[in-house]
Design an enzyme around this catalytic site. Structure first.
Site, PDB file in Angstrom:
ATOM      1  N   GLU A   1       0.792  -1.221   0.000  1.00  0.00           N
ATOM      2  CA  GLU A   1       0.000   0.000   0.000  1.00  0.00           C
ATOM      3  C   GLU A   1       0.826   1.274   0.000  1.00  0.00           C
ATOM      4  O   GLU A   1       0.471   2.244  -0.647  1.00  0.00           O
ATOM      5  CB  GLU A   1      -0.960   0.099   1.191  1.00  0.00           C
ATOM      6  CG  GLU A   1      -1.415  -1.094   1.955  1.00  0.00           C
ATOM      7  CD  GLU A   1      -0.415  -1.905   2.732  1.00  0.00           C
ATOM      8  OE1 GLU A   1       0.325  -1.419   3.597  1.00  0.00           O
ATOM      9  OE2 GLU A   1      -0.380  -3.105   2.459  1.00  0.00           O
TER      10      GLU A   1
ATOM     11  N   VAL B   1       8.529   0.785   4.635  1.00  0.00           N
ATOM     12  CA  VAL B   1       8.385  -0.405   5.471  1.00  0.00           C
ATOM     13  C   VAL B   1       7.477  -0.110   6.659  1.00  0.00           C
ATOM     14  O   VAL B   1       7.596   0.940   7.297  1.00  0.00           O
ATOM     15  CB  VAL B   1       9.760  -0.880   5.987  1.00  0.00           C
ATOM     16  CG1 VAL B   1       9.616  -1.997   7.008  1.00  0.00           C
ATOM     17  CG2 VAL B   1      10.642  -1.325   4.835  1.00  0.00           C
ATOM     18  N   HIS B   2       6.574  -1.039   6.944  1.00  0.00           N
ATOM     19  CA  HIS B   2       5.746  -0.934   8.143  1.00  0.00           C
ATOM     20  C   HIS B   2       5.255  -2.313   8.544  1.00  0.00           C
ATOM     21  O   HIS B   2       4.944  -3.140   7.693  1.00  0.00           O
ATOM     22  CB  HIS B   2       4.579   0.036   7.963  1.00  0.00           C
ATOM     23  CG  HIS B   2       3.699  -0.244   6.788  1.00  0.00           C
ATOM     24  ND1 HIS B   2       4.081  -0.026   5.486  1.00  0.00           N
ATOM     25  CD2 HIS B   2       2.440  -0.727   6.723  1.00  0.00           C
ATOM     26  CE1 HIS B   2       3.099  -0.352   4.670  1.00  0.00           C
ATOM     27  NE2 HIS B   2       2.090  -0.794   5.392  1.00  0.00           N
ATOM     28  N   LEU B   3       5.236  -2.542   9.843  1.00  0.00           N
ATOM     29  CA  LEU B   3       4.748  -3.798  10.398  1.00  0.00           C
ATOM     30  C   LEU B   3       3.370  -3.548  10.991  1.00  0.00           C
ATOM     31  O   LEU B   3       3.194  -2.642  11.796  1.00  0.00           O
ATOM     32  CB  LEU B   3       5.690  -4.305  11.495  1.00  0.00           C
ATOM     33  CG  LEU B   3       7.184  -4.421  11.162  1.00  0.00           C
ATOM     34  CD1 LEU B   3       7.929  -5.001  12.350  1.00  0.00           C
ATOM     35  CD2 LEU B   3       7.416  -5.240   9.925  1.00  0.00           C
TER      36      LEU B   3
END
Length: 141
Positions: free
Chosen positions: A88, A92-94
């Site tokens: 999306e 970077v994202h967790l």
């Protein structure tokens, strides 16, 4: 051009932060799959998680684990979900969220109608749980 997450981190866009340190932040997503759905994001803009240096990724995972423990306590979650999608937004994202079933892992099931008041309440529950577990120095108020 800066990602939407960089703009949130820099204060150009609003964000409901629950964690801030020198390398990473965590804030509630505006489209949660469950209450307490948090994104853990490095301050440095990197598109793909596998391109991160090991130390930075390890720190991001550590923050996700600490935040996950707080979210689990705050929402009495049976399990915690951790997801790296990366489709999306090119930063970077967790995704860290209470996992009640496998459907929870489907981001297309995210709520689009959550109110600011609900997000504020969720953020405060997580902040309180972080303080209670000894991470008050990282709590973003």
């Amino acid at each position: 051009m800066a990602s939407v997450f960089t703009k949130i981190i820099n204060g150009e866009l609003p964000g409901r932060f629950v964690w801030k340190d020198g390398q990473a932040v965590a804030f509630l997503t505006i489209e949660p799959v469950t209450e307490g759905h948090v994104l853990v994001v490095p301050r440095k803009e990197v598109d793909h998680w596998e391109q991160m240096d090991t130390a930075s990724f390890t720190h991001l995972a550590d923050v996700a684990q600490q935040v996950g423990r707080a979210v689990k306590a705050a929402f009495d979650a049976p399990r915690m979900g951790l997801l790296i999608a990366g489709l999306e937004i090119p930063h970077v994202h967790l995704h860290v969220f209470p996992a009640k079933s496998m459907e929870t892992f489907d981001l297309s099931n995210a709520r689009k109608d959550i109110t600011p008041e609900e997000l504020d309440a969720d953020a405060e529950k997580i902040r309180a749980a972080l303080r209670a577990t000894g991470y008050g120095e990282y709590v973003a108020d």
